[in-house]
Design a protein around this motif. Structure first.
Motif, PDB file in Angstrom:
ATOM      1  N   GLU A   1       0.820  -1.206   0.000  1.00  0.00           N
ATOM      2  CA  GLU A   1       0.000   0.000   0.000  1.00  0.00           C
ATOM      3  C   GLU A   1       0.857   1.259   0.000  1.00  0.00           C
ATOM      4  OE1 GLU A   1      -3.618   2.077   2.615  1.00  0.00           O
ATOM      5  OE2 GLU A   1      -2.972   0.020   3.042  1.00  0.00           O
ATOM      6  N   SER A   2       1.986   1.215   0.718  1.00  0.00           N
ATOM      7  CA  SER A   2       2.893   2.365   0.746  1.00  0.00           C
ATOM      8  C   SER A   2       3.454   2.667  -0.635  1.00  0.00           C
ATOM      9  CB  SER A   2       4.045   2.106   1.720  1.00  0.00           C
ATOM     10  OG  SER A   2       3.591   2.030   3.053  1.00  0.00           O
ATOM     11  N   LEU A   3       3.588   1.640  -1.468  1.00  0.00           N
ATOM     12  CA  LEU A   3       4.123   1.840  -2.813  1.00  0.00           C
ATOM     13  C   LEU A   3       3.229   2.720  -3.675  1.00  0.00           C
ATOM     14  CD1 LEU A   3       5.705  -1.507  -4.091  1.00  0.00           C
ATOM     15  CD2 LEU A   3       6.804   0.720  -3.910  1.00  0.00           C
ATOM     16  N   GLU A   4       1.989   2.895  -3.250  1.00  0.00           N
ATOM     17  CA  GLU A   4       1.085   3.776  -3.989  1.00  0.00           C
ATOM     18  C   GLU A   4       1.419   5.245  -3.755  1.00  0.00           C
ATOM     19  OE1 GLU A   4      -2.882   2.691  -2.937  1.00  0.00           O
ATOM     20  OE2 GLU A   4      -2.627   0.585  -3.510  1.00  0.00           O
ATOM     21  N   LYS A   5       2.204   5.527  -2.719  1.00  0.00           N
ATOM     22  CA  LYS A   5       2.655   6.897  -2.479  1.00  0.00           C
ATOM     23  C   LYS A   5       3.802   7.212  -3.436  1.00  0.00           C
ATOM     24  CE  LYS A   5       1.876   6.321   2.522  1.00  0.00           C
ATOM     25  NZ  LYS A   5       2.566   6.326   3.838  1.00  0.00           N
ATOM     26  N   PRO A   6       3.750   8.313  -4.153  1.00  0.00           N
ATOM     27  CA  PRO A   6       4.802   8.626  -5.129  1.00  0.00           C
ATOM     28  C   PRO A   6       6.202   8.654  -4.530  1.00  0.00           C
ATOM     29  CG  PRO A   6       2.930  10.094  -5.418  1.00  0.00           C
ATOM     30  CD  PRO A   6       2.667   9.318  -4.157  1.00  0.00           C
ATOM     31  N   GLU A   7       6.315   9.184  -3.311  1.00  0.00           N
ATOM     32  CA  GLU A   7       7.645   9.282  -2.718  1.00  0.00           C
ATOM     33  C   GLU A   7       8.215   7.907  -2.373  1.00  0.00           C
ATOM     34  OE1 GLU A   7       4.741  10.022   0.750  1.00  0.00           O
ATOM     35  OE2 GLU A   7       4.861  10.391  -1.415  1.00  0.00           O
ATOM     36  N   VAL A   8       7.371   6.980  -1.924  1.00  0.00           N
ATOM     37  CA  VAL A   8       7.841   5.628  -1.609  1.00  0.00           C
ATOM     38  C   VAL A   8       8.191   4.883  -2.896  1.00  0.00           C
ATOM     39  CG1 VAL A   8       7.253   3.413  -0.546  1.00  0.00           C
ATOM     40  CG2 VAL A   8       6.529   5.549   0.537  1.00  0.00           C
ATOM     41  N   LYS A   9       7.354   5.023  -3.888  1.00  0.00           N
ATOM     42  CA  LYS A   9       7.617   4.384  -5.187  1.00  0.00           C
ATOM     43  C   LYS A   9       8.945   4.875  -5.762  1.00  0.00           C
ATOM     44  CE  LYS A   9       5.552   3.590  -9.742  1.00  0.00           C
ATOM     45  NZ  LYS A   9       4.361   3.848 -10.596  1.00  0.00           N
ATOM     46  N   ALA A  10       9.174   6.173  -5.690  1.00  0.00           N
ATOM     47  CA  ALA A  10      10.423   6.735  -6.205  1.00  0.00           C
ATOM     48  C   ALA A  10      11.621   6.244  -5.400  1.00  0.00           C
ATOM     49  CB  ALA A  10      10.359   8.265  -6.177  1.00  0.00           C
ATOM     50  N   PHE A  11      11.450   6.157  -4.081  1.00  0.00           N
ATOM     51  CA  PHE A  11      12.552   5.705  -3.227  1.00  0.00           C
ATOM     52  C   PHE A  11      12.912   4.250  -3.506  1.00  0.00           C
ATOM     53  CE2 PHE A  11      14.104   3.655   0.666  1.00  0.00           C
ATOM     54  CZ  PHE A  11      15.224   4.435   0.928  1.00  0.00           C
ATOM     55  N   VAL A  12      11.926   3.389  -3.589  1.00  0.00           N
ATOM     56  CA  VAL A  12      12.198   1.967  -3.835  1.00  0.00           C
ATOM     57  C   VAL A  12      12.813   1.775  -5.221  1.00  0.00           C
ATOM     58  CG1 VAL A  12      11.173  -0.335  -4.038  1.00  0.00           C
ATOM     59  CG2 VAL A  12      10.403   1.217  -2.233  1.00  0.00           C
ATOM     60  N   THR A  13      12.335   2.522  -6.203  1.00  0.00           N
ATOM     61  CA  THR A  13      12.932   2.463  -7.537  1.00  0.00           C
ATOM     62  C   THR A  13      14.400   2.888  -7.479  1.00  0.00           C
ATOM     63  OG1 THR A  13      10.807   2.969  -8.574  1.00  0.00           O
ATOM     64  CG2 THR A  13      12.784   3.329  -9.904  1.00  0.00           C
ATOM     65  N   PHE A  14      14.671   3.970  -6.755  1.00  0.00           N
ATOM     66  CA  PHE A  14      16.041   4.449  -6.579  1.00  0.00           C
ATOM     67  C   PHE A  14      16.886   3.382  -5.878  1.00  0.00           C
ATOM     68  CE2 PHE A  14      19.438   6.692  -4.444  1.00  0.00           C
ATOM     69  CZ  PHE A  14      19.828   7.674  -5.360  1.00  0.00           C
ATOM     70  N   TYR A  15      16.310   2.744  -4.882  1.00  0.00           N
ATOM     71  CA  TYR A  15      17.002   1.692  -4.118  1.00  0.00           C
ATOM     72  C   TYR A  15      17.430   0.565  -5.058  1.00  0.00           C
ATOM     73  CZ  TYR A  15      17.916  -0.593   0.437  1.00  0.00           C
ATOM     74  OH  TYR A  15      18.501  -1.149   1.548  1.00  0.00           O
ATOM     75  N   MET A  16      16.517   0.121  -5.915  1.00  0.00           N
ATOM     76  CA  MET A  16      16.833  -0.984  -6.815  1.00  0.00           C
ATOM     77  C   MET A  16      17.810  -0.570  -7.916  1.00  0.00           C
ATOM     78  SD  MET A  16      15.420  -3.561  -5.473  1.00  0.00           S
ATOM     79  CE  MET A  16      15.615  -2.790  -3.843  1.00  0.00           C
ATOM     80  N   ASP A  17      17.756   0.692  -8.310  1.00  0.00           N
ATOM     81  CA  ASP A  17      18.653   1.168  -9.358  1.00  0.00           C
ATOM     82  C   ASP A  17      20.078   1.375  -8.848  1.00  0.00           C
ATOM     83  OD1 ASP A  17      16.627   1.134 -11.220  1.00  0.00           O
ATOM     84  OD2 ASP A  17      16.214   3.294 -11.112  1.00  0.00           O
ATOM     85  N   HIS A  18      20.211   1.725  -7.572  1.00  0.00           N
ATOM     86  CA  HIS A  18      21.527   2.050  -7.019  1.00  0.00           C
ATOM     87  C   HIS A  18      21.963   1.083  -5.914  1.00  0.00           C
ATOM     88  CE1 HIS A  18      21.572   5.907  -9.187  1.00  0.00           C
ATOM     89  NE2 HIS A  18      20.282   5.971  -8.890  1.00  0.00           N
ATOM     90  N   GLY A  19      21.129   0.104  -5.628  1.00  0.00           N
ATOM     91  CA  GLY A  19      21.417  -0.810  -4.529  1.00  0.00           C
ATOM     92  C   GLY A  19      22.682  -1.614  -4.706  1.00  0.00           C
TER      93      GLY A  19
END
Length: 317
Positions: free
Chosen positions: A273-291
């Motif tokens: 449900e948190s992934l529906e928030k734009p800021e969380v979605k952007a953060f997780v995407t950033f995490y996977m891109d730079h993890g």
């Protein structure tokens, strides 16, 4: 910069000045637009859990905020178990974990209507430490670790660990019972998670354990590999013999599994449900891109890049 062809016109300074101002204005406009685009997100992201995975998530949060300064990312350290207690009731958006989620924790999440995505981010070599001045311990067997750490153990002197070790007081340091590190170590060394002697200095903060071991000549303790890497000038890592000889934790032995049985996976769990928030979605995407890069920089072994991509696909990113 003014194109060379204008500079060669030989002439009129006001024209050049006007051109310079125009180019400068266009450059400022582009820069402002980029800044405005990067500042569009706001809000707060709550992360808690494993002290072992903490350095990675904290590094990601710091880098993410360079791009999204209006998003506050709070990264707590309450241990894997403590993090799941909050996550499964919806208090946090992301939970750091140094072990897979337990069935009981899955059930708690389901009971509270919490759906989540599990994302593997790397591998840790849970490391056994002694004081830097210790000149007699280079390797311990799993059996010796078990003899020291099992419930009911009364070993409080190094001479009782192995014949030939000196008559020196042995003091123990380790994570508390909410820690995934504690769960993993006790399962691998004592045969059952959460089963351990209780008379040791326990803390959810690995930095407390680092300080304790570094300041105690008779110490023995364990925590994640990254904390050893950060403090290797003041600590001595001990090789572990899991049955095939003594192996020291390092990226190559952790990755290929030869450092056994203390190589273990690291995860983040993301509230769907948190992934529906734009800021969380952007953060997780950033995490996977730079993890991959940040996990490696923090002293752990990152998973294959394809795993990060699979994580994104699972989350619909």
């Amino acid at each position: 910069m003014i194109p060379t062809r204008y500079a060669r016109l030989g002439g009129v300074m006001p024209v050049l000045a006007a051109l310079a101002m125009l180019v400068s204005a266009c450059g400022d406009s582009s820069q402002n637009m980029a800044t405005a685009d990067s500042d569009t997100l706001s809000g707060t992201i709550q992360i808690d859990g494993s002290s072992t995975a903490f350095p990675v998530s904290q590094a990601v949060a710091e880098e993410f905020r360079k791009e999204q300064p209006n998003v506050q990312v709070n990264v707590g350290v309450s241990g894997t178990g403590g993090g799941f207690k909050r996550f499964t009731v919806g208090e946090t958006d992301i939970s750091n974990a140094s072990r897979p989620i337990k069935d009981s924790e899955r059930e708690a999440a389901a009971a509270n209507g919490i759906e989540f995505i599990e994302m593997r981010i790397g591998t840790d070599g849970l490391s056994v430490m002694v004081n830097n001045a210790n000149d007699f311990v280079d390797c311990l067997t799993v059996e010796e670790l078990n003899a020291v750490w099992k419930p009911g153990s009364t070993i409080n002197n190094w001479q009782d660990v192995r014949a030939g070790f000196p008559d020196q007081r042995l003091r123990l340091y380790g994570p508390d019972t909410d820690s995934g590190t504690f769960d993993y170590f006790t399962e691998e060394v004592n045969g059952e998670a959460q089963v351990s002697r209780a008379d040791y200095t326990a803390s959810a903060d690995d930095n407390v354990l680092v300080q304790g071991i570094a300041g105690d000549r008779g110490s023995l303790g364990y925590f994640g590999y990254a904390y050893y890497q950060e403090n290797k000038e003041s600590l001595k890592v001990v090789a572990v013999d899991g049955g095939d000889g003594c192996v020291t934790p390092e990226p190559s032995t952790i990755e290929d599994g030869s450092y056994k049985p203390l190589s273990r996976p690291l995860f983040i769990y993301v509230n769907a449900e948190s992934l529906e928030k734009p800021e969380v979605k952007a953060f997780v995407t950033f995490y996977m891109d730079h993890g991959y890069q940040l996990t490696e920089e923090e002293g752990y072994v990152p998973v294959e890049r394809s795993v990060y991509e699979a994580n994104k696909a699972a989350a619909g990113l």
